[in-house]
Design an enzyme around this catalytic site. Structure first.
Site, PDB file in Angstrom:
ATOM      1  N   LYS A 271     -44.426  21.642  74.237  1.00 25.81           N
ATOM      2  CA  LYS A 271     -44.184  23.078  74.137  1.00 25.81           C
ATOM      3  C   LYS A 271     -42.690  23.366  74.023  1.00 25.81           C
ATOM      4  O   LYS A 271     -41.868  22.568  74.473  1.00 25.81           O
ATOM      5  CB  LYS A 271     -44.686  23.772  75.418  1.00 25.81           C
ATOM      6  CG  LYS A 271     -46.186  23.841  75.560  1.00 25.81           C
ATOM      7  CD  LYS A 271     -46.578  24.564  76.837  1.00 25.81           C
ATOM      8  CE  LYS A 271     -48.083  24.633  77.000  1.00 25.81           C
ATOM      9  NZ  LYS A 271     -48.775  25.435  75.982  1.00 25.81           N
ATOM     10  N   ARG A 345     -59.406  22.004  77.529  1.00 23.72           N
ATOM     11  CA  ARG A 345     -60.798  21.791  77.099  1.00 23.72           C
ATOM     12  C   ARG A 345     -61.202  20.325  77.276  1.00 23.72           C
ATOM     13  O   ARG A 345     -62.363  20.024  77.511  1.00 23.72           O
ATOM     14  CB  ARG A 345     -60.968  22.283  75.657  1.00 23.72           C
ATOM     15  CG  ARG A 345     -60.202  21.514  74.627  1.00 23.72           C
ATOM     16  CD  ARG A 345     -60.030  22.288  73.306  1.00 23.72           C
ATOM     17  NE  ARG A 345     -59.053  23.377  73.431  1.00 23.72           N
ATOM     18  CZ  ARG A 345     -58.754  24.212  72.444  1.00 23.72           C
ATOM     19  NH1 ARG A 345     -59.354  24.110  71.263  1.00 23.72           N
ATOM     20  NH2 ARG A 345     -57.864  25.157  72.624  1.00 23.72           N
TER      21      ARG A 345
HETATM   22  N1  BES Z   1     -52.234  26.255  79.061  1.00 17.78           N
HETATM   23  C1  BES Z   1     -52.213  26.583  77.693  1.00 17.78           C
HETATM   24  C2  BES Z   1     -52.660  28.011  77.416  1.00 17.78           C
HETATM   25  C3  BES Z   1     -51.752  29.105  77.889  1.00 17.78           C
HETATM   26  C4  BES Z   1     -50.784  29.617  77.054  1.00 17.78           C
HETATM   27  C5  BES Z   1     -51.904  29.657  79.136  1.00 17.78           C
HETATM   28  C6  BES Z   1     -49.980  30.650  77.483  1.00 17.78           C
HETATM   29  C7  BES Z   1     -51.105  30.683  79.565  1.00 17.78           C
HETATM   30  C8  BES Z   1     -50.139  31.192  78.735  1.00 17.78           C
HETATM   31  C9  BES Z   1     -53.128  25.647  76.915  1.00 17.78           C
HETATM   32  O1  BES Z   1     -53.239  24.373  77.425  1.00 17.78           O
HETATM   33  C10 BES Z   1     -52.571  25.531  75.550  1.00 17.78           C
HETATM   34  O2  BES Z   1     -51.497  25.006  75.419  1.00 17.78           O
HETATM   35  N2  BES Z   1     -53.300  26.009  74.556  1.00 17.78           N
HETATM   36  C11 BES Z   1     -52.856  25.977  73.213  1.00 17.78           C
HETATM   37  C12 BES Z   1     -54.023  25.606  72.355  1.00 17.78           C
HETATM   38  C13 BES Z   1     -53.650  25.279  70.937  1.00 17.78           C
HETATM   39  C14 BES Z   1     -52.815  24.015  70.887  1.00 17.78           C
HETATM   40  C15 BES Z   1     -54.909  25.107  70.138  1.00 17.78           C
HETATM   41  C16 BES Z   1     -52.340  27.368  72.865  1.00 17.78           C
HETATM   42  O3  BES Z   1     -52.893  28.352  73.325  1.00 17.78           O
HETATM   43  O4  BES Z   1     -51.338  27.442  72.146  1.00 17.78           O
HETATM   44 MN    MN Z   2     -51.710  23.085  76.718  1.00 19.56          MN
END
Ligand code: BES
Ligand code: MN
Ligand code: ZN
Length: 495
Positions: A271, A345
């Site tokens: 990230k 997931r």
């Molecule tokens: N933990 C994150 C989701 C999240 C994002 C929670 C912002 C709270 C605030 C999750 O693990 C994630 O990174 N999801 C990705 C999925 C994508 C790679 C398909 C996302 O939402 O960008």
């Molecule tokens: Mn994630």
């Protein structure tokens, strides 16, 4: 903080500290507000008139300092909305607002006057104060005294003290469970890693829960390649925590499953640095499940309930999972990991499969801070509800309305299911591009519920408030889901 119920004395105002009373929409005074108006020779009515725009709407307050005729430091009149819709949630909001008005004012006692309101509303007022007074200050060493809350005692004046105390007992348990959940969510990720988290949940055995902790070797034996792949780049061992509350005789259990990523860097699909610290609360779903089990045990709920927490840390290192890896889940289904940041997931896939396989529950509800896309879809005031079962979804929506933890139902459309098909494995862990990102995530989870009634709450939008606009939720950890799920169990699955 001490919360106590005291007998209303409508002939004499409390002495010292602050006093809070309600006014209703249209400016109508509650019985207690009338009493205070008389005792102050009309100061309440005058203050409301002079404030011009106060009309009793929820959220409005008028405050009098050292009003004449009574011996109190502050008198707070709190707008509580329409009188005929005064319910538990409105009472919580009223009391939370009264507390907010005086919490750092220097007064030590707050008297909340609720003659004629009934035990149930008084109990909810107490819960409202408790929820509003949550603070996570254990790592502050230099906070000035005048910034700290001054209120140490809240006295709620009611007609029937014993009835109010009885009505408060289960809500007191609920407040403690929300605190437990908020503490877990607030802890920094160097302190709360999977094993430490598991230890804190293990301590709940003192409430009568049974808690098992499965380590990596046990999970490997079960074939949980999907969950284990997420944690393999971390120095911290992954854990699966299984919590059982047996209050329902030999009835089929209800089951709750939570995502517990104690820190989500994204892994190799790393990230951006900006805001990454928020990912300490990527375990909020599991914290809600832990909080729910806490309250069910503390109030000795007449239900059999199972809580399963999938605890991992998602880190990039030489051993980390790569984009392109294929893992085999406990269900036997294979997954091509396209994006290591879609890890929640992968954790839930094995946790859900394990739960249905071992416990054969009536239904499963999972909670997860699963997708940023749910924030884009619904904003920060609603969590997404996805379900394959209308009855379960309706029960969740009803409990959501009753507790003020907002849900919005989202679709789980079969036509999008092919978006997660993979060319080389049974599925991949992301859809095609960003379209419908929360939906493709839900469709992925659905492949691991083995046809059971199931609901998924994507709480990425609601687990953390920065800042909060809700009086019963201080800035930071919400504990979202504890009140909602407790209510659903109480209303639909007990006895
Ligand atoms: N933990 C994150 C989701 C999240 C994002 C929670 C912002 C709270 C605030 C999750 O693990 C994630 O990174 N999801 C990705 C999925 C994508 C790679 C398909 C996302 O939402 O960008
Ligand atoms: Mn994630
Ligand atoms: Zn995550």
């Amino acid at each position: 903080m001490r919360i106590e119920f005291v007998a209303s004395d409508r002939t004499a105002a409390p002495t010292g500290g602050a006093v809070a009373v309600m006014a209703f929409e249209g400016g109508k005074l509650s019985a207690a507000a009338e009493d205070m108006d008389k005792a102050t020779a009309g100061a309440v009515t005058r203050a409301i008139a002079a404030s011009n725009r106060f009309n009793g709407k929820a959220g409005q307050t008028v405050e009098l300092v050292a009003p004449g005729g009574v011996d109190v430091q502050r008198l707070v009149i709190v707008g509580s909305g329409p009188q005929d819709s005064l319910n538990g949630e409105a009472a919580e909001t009223f009391a939370a607002q009264a507390y907010a008005a005086v919490k750092t004012s220097g007064v030590e006692t707050l008297s909340i006057l609720l003659p004629g309101a009934g035990a149930e509303l008084a109990a909810h007022a107490a819960l409202g104060v408790v929820l509003a007074a949550y603070r996570f200050d254990k790592y502050r060493t230099t906070e000035k005294a005048e910034k700290k809350p001054s209120v140490t005692t809240v006295a709620i004046a009611v007609d029937d003290v014993a009835a109010a105390e009885a009505a408060y007992a289960p809500l007191k348990a609920l407040g403690e469970a929300v605190y437990f959940s908020r503490d877990l969510v607030s802890e920094p990720p160097n302190v709360l890693y999977p094993a430490e988290y598991a230890r804190r949940v293990k301590a709940l055995e003192s409430l009568g829960l049974e808690v098992e902790i499965l380590g990596e070797a046990e999970m490997a034996k079960l074939g949980m390649g999907s969950l284990l792949g997420v944690g393999q780049g971390s120095r911290r061992d992954s854990q699966l925590v299984v919590i059982q509350w047996k209050g329902g005789g030999d009835s089929q259990p209800v089951a709750f499953v939570g995502k517990g990523v104690t820190f989500d860097t994204g892994g190799i699909s790393i990230k951006p640095a900006d805001g990454m610290e928020d990912m300490k609360w990527d375990m909020g779903g599991s914290a809600a499940v832990a909080g729910l089990m806490h309250v069910l045990a503390a109030r000795k709920a007449k239900v059999n309930a199972v809580g399963v927490l999938g605890l991992v840390e998602n880190m990039p290192d030489g051993n980390a999972q790569r984009p392109g890896d294929v893992v085999t889940s406990m269900s036997g289904q294979t997954i091509e990991v396209i994006n290591t940041d879609a890890e929640g997931r992968l954790v839930l896939a094995d946790a859900l499969w394990y739960t249905q396989d071992r416990f054969k529950p009536k239904f499963m509800v999972d909670l997860a801070t699963l997708t940023g896309a749910i924030i884009i879809s619904l904003g920060n005031d609603f969590a997404g509800l996805f379900s394959n079962n209308d009855e379960l979804a309706d029960n969740l929506l009803a409990a959501s309305k009753a507790t003020g933890e907002p849900l919005w139902r989202m679709p789980v459309p079969a036509i999008y299911d092919k978006h997660i098909d993979s060319a080389i494995a049974d599925m991949k862990n992301v859809g095609n591009g960003r379209a419908g990102g929360s939906i493709t995530a839900a469709l992925f989870l659905q492949r691991f519920v083995n046809g059971l009634p199931w609901a998924h709450l994507d709480i990425a939008s609601t687990a953390w408030k920065k800042p909060s606009t809700v009086p019963t939720i201080p800035d930071g950890a919400v504990g979202f889901g504890v009140r909602l799920l407790n209510r659903m169990v109480a209303d639909k699955y007990e006895g």
